[in-house]
Motif scaffolding. Structure first.
Motif, short mmCIF file in Angstrom:
data_model
loop_
_atom_site.label_atom_id
_atom_site.label_comp_id
_atom_site.label_asym_id
_atom_site.label_seq_id
_atom_site.Cartn_x
_atom_site.Cartn_y
_atom_site.Cartn_z
N LEU A 141 -5.20 7.74 6.97
CA LEU A 141 -5.77 6.91 8.02
C LEU A 141 -7.26 7.16 8.27
CD1 LEU A 141 -2.60 7.20 10.28
CD2 LEU A 141 -3.16 5.38 8.67
N GLU A 172 -8.51 0.40 -0.66
CA GLU A 172 -9.64 -0.48 -0.95
C GLU A 172 -10.98 0.18 -0.61
OE1 GLU A 172 -6.85 -1.35 0.47
OE2 GLU A 172 -6.26 -3.42 0.04
N PRO A 191 5.69 2.10 3.23
CA PRO A 191 6.07 0.92 4.01
C PRO A 191 5.00 0.48 5.02
CG PRO A 191 7.92 2.42 3.84
CD PRO A 191 6.74 3.13 3.24
N VAL A 192 4.36 1.40 5.72
CA VAL A 192 3.42 0.99 6.77
C VAL A 192 2.04 1.63 6.65
CG1 VAL A 192 2.98 1.00 9.27
CG2 VAL A 192 5.26 0.47 8.42
N THR A 193 2.00 2.93 6.36
CA THR A 193 0.76 3.67 6.59
C THR A 193 -0.21 3.73 5.43
OG1 THR A 193 2.03 5.64 6.05
CG2 THR A 193 1.65 5.18 8.39
N SER A 196 0.16 -1.16 0.28
CA SER A 196 1.36 -1.96 0.07
C SER A 196 1.42 -2.41 -1.40
CB SER A 196 1.35 -3.18 0.99
OG SER A 196 0.34 -4.07 0.58
N LYS A 198 1.60 -5.34 -2.61
CA LYS A 198 0.69 -6.48 -2.84
C LYS A 198 -0.76 -6.03 -2.94
CE LYS A 198 3.18 -10.30 -0.69
NZ LYS A 198 3.15 -11.23 0.45
N ARG A 199 -1.15 -5.15 -2.03
CA ARG A 199 -2.55 -4.68 -2.06
C ARG A 199 -2.81 -3.87 -3.32
NH1 ARG A 199 -2.76 -1.56 3.07
NH2 ARG A 199 -4.74 -0.83 2.19
N ASP A 202 -3.52 -6.31 -5.93
CA ASP A 202 -4.89 -6.84 -5.73
C ASP A 202 -5.91 -5.90 -6.38
OD1 ASP A 202 -3.86 -8.90 -4.21
OD2 ASP A 202 -4.32 -7.96 -2.29
N GLU A 205 -5.96 -6.09 -10.01
CA GLU A 205 -6.66 -7.29 -10.47
C GLU A 205 -8.17 -7.11 -10.37
OE1 GLU A 205 -4.73 -10.39 -8.15
OE2 GLU A 205 -3.51 -10.94 -9.90
N MET A 206 -8.60 -6.36 -9.35
CA MET A 206 -10.05 -6.20 -9.15
C MET A 206 -10.65 -5.13 -10.06
SD MET A 206 -10.73 -6.61 -5.08
CE MET A 206 -9.34 -5.74 -4.41
N ARG B 16 -1.72 -2.32 12.70
CA ARG B 16 -2.80 -2.05 11.74
C ARG B 16 -2.41 -2.57 10.37
NH1 ARG B 16 -3.53 2.02 7.94
NH2 ARG B 16 -5.59 2.95 7.74
N CYS B 17 -1.16 -2.28 9.99
CA CYS B 17 -0.64 -2.70 8.69
C CYS B 17 -0.62 -4.23 8.57
CB CYS B 17 0.76 -2.11 8.51
SG CYS B 17 1.55 -2.58 6.98
N ARG B 31 -10.47 -14.79 -3.78
CA ARG B 31 -10.72 -14.37 -5.17
C ARG B 31 -10.17 -15.38 -6.15
NH1 ARG B 31 -9.25 -9.45 -3.66
NH2 ARG B 31 -7.19 -9.68 -4.60
#
Ligand SMILES: [Zn+2]
Lengths: 281, 78
Positions: A141, A172, A191-193, A196, A198-199, A202, A205-206, B16-17, B31
């Protein structure tokens, strides 16, 4: 599809997790030494823990056809106690002899304190001396940026080969610097902290997929070993081939961990078998 | 009933998530659009709705019933 789960705290998980991982293509897990949920009081407690992950866990994983590897270290949280940490460090070299120990990890920062830094440096030095791989935890965090920057500063003054160092839990805002400095980086799917699935896709891909590892880090907290498979599914759903997925979720961990010859799972390539058509008379 | 502080303790990380996932989804759309041949402004009413929803959350943050107002925004009211 074959998957390697490069960061997994098996001691905190059930046999059913091994079973389901085996059924979903996991062929190997690597278990870094981590915080038990409370600060341990005696060096011997660490040594018994190292025995658990280097002797017992491999037998439990083998029941499901999964290979189990591990790392030894004093984790960042408990590194706040330098006296205890130095005692543990004295015994760590005994474990480098074990057939499934791959290196020193996870070390690094929790609150980025002076004590943590002293023990971090001592462990990096020991890893270099004993030619071990290095796995670095970056803080959670709001402390993550500060801890990652300090990690890179400390490492820049040490004689490490960045290709043998994996900086984990990047997101990121912390991926660019370690990657540009030549280190391996890891995404931890929580799960939350943390990151994810999906990210994580991403960022793949970047930044492409060189020197990137993805793991679920599943432990005793709210976590889930199958966030890794979710990431595979998400990646495939975006149109990438099975071989592309294998490169990330199997071959990259095989490449990084395989720098220690004890890790003997090699990168794989899919191949179509041309079968001869014979007369079925 | 929980105190406001207790609710915040419980909800902070999940909120936040959700914000991070939203930011990442919008970046993902950008993108992909940047890669497309005929970029320019992406015109899609769903994107407008998302932007209006974000405005409701930010500019009118002192008003209650945010979830109700968002659902109404996303509803066909004719
Ligand atoms: Zn861990």
């Amino acid at each position: 599809m074959q998957i390697i789960q490069p960061h997994y705290h098996a001691i905190a998980r059930t046999a059913q997790d091994y079973e389901k991982m085996a059924m979903s293509g996991v062929v190997a897990v690597a278990e870094p030494a981590f915080w038990a949920g409370f600060d341990r009081l005696y060096p011997e407690t660490f040594l018994d823990y190292f025995r658990q992950i280097s002797e017992f866990e491999p037998t439990r994983a083998a029941e499901y056809g999964i290979k189990h590897y591990c790392w030894v270290a004093v984790n960042p949280k408990e590194a706040e106690n330098p006296t205890l940490s130095h005692e543990v460090l004295k015994h760590m070299p005994e474990f480098y002899e074990k057939p499934n120990v791959l290196g020193v990890g996870e070390i690094g920062f929790h609150k980025t304190t002076k004590n943590e830094e002293e023990i971090f440096e001592a462990q990096v030095e020991q890893a270099i001396k004993y030619d071990q791989l290095i796995l670095i935890h970056t803080p959670h965090l709001q402390d993550k940026v500060r801890g990652t920057k300090r990690t890179l500063e400390v490492l820049s003054h040490m004689n490490v080969n960045p290709e043998r160092v994996w900086i984990d839990h990047v997101e990121e805002h912390t991926i660019r610097e370690p990657l540009e400095a030549g280190y391996w980086v890891g995404f931890t799917l929580y799960p939350v902290t943390k990151c994810s699935p999906k990210r994580a896709c991403d960022m793949l891909e970047m930044y492409g997929h060189e020197r990137i590892l993805v793991n679920s880090s599943a432990d005793w907290g709210p976590s889930d070993p199958f966030t890794l498979q979710m990431c595979v599914m998400q990646y495939r759903a975006r149109g990438y081939s099975v071989q592309d997925a294998i490169e990330i979720f199997h071959n990259n961990p095989a490449r990084f961990l395989g720098q220690n010859p004890k890790f003997d799972i090699k990168p794989i390539q899919l191949e179509t078998i041309e079968e001869e058509i014979t007369d079925m008379v | 009933m929980q105190t406001a502080l207790q609710v915040l303790d419980r909800e902070y990380l999940e909120a936040r998530c959700s914000l991070l996932e939203l930011a990442a989804a919008l970046d993902r759309i950008d993108r992909a659009h940047d890669h497309e041949e005929a970029s320019g402004d992406l015109q899609d009413s769903r994107l407008d709705l998302l932007n209006q929803a974000i405005k409701i959350l930010s500019e009118e943050s002192h008003l209650p019933n945010r979830s109700e107002r968002l659902l109404l925004l996303f509803s066909d009211l004719d």
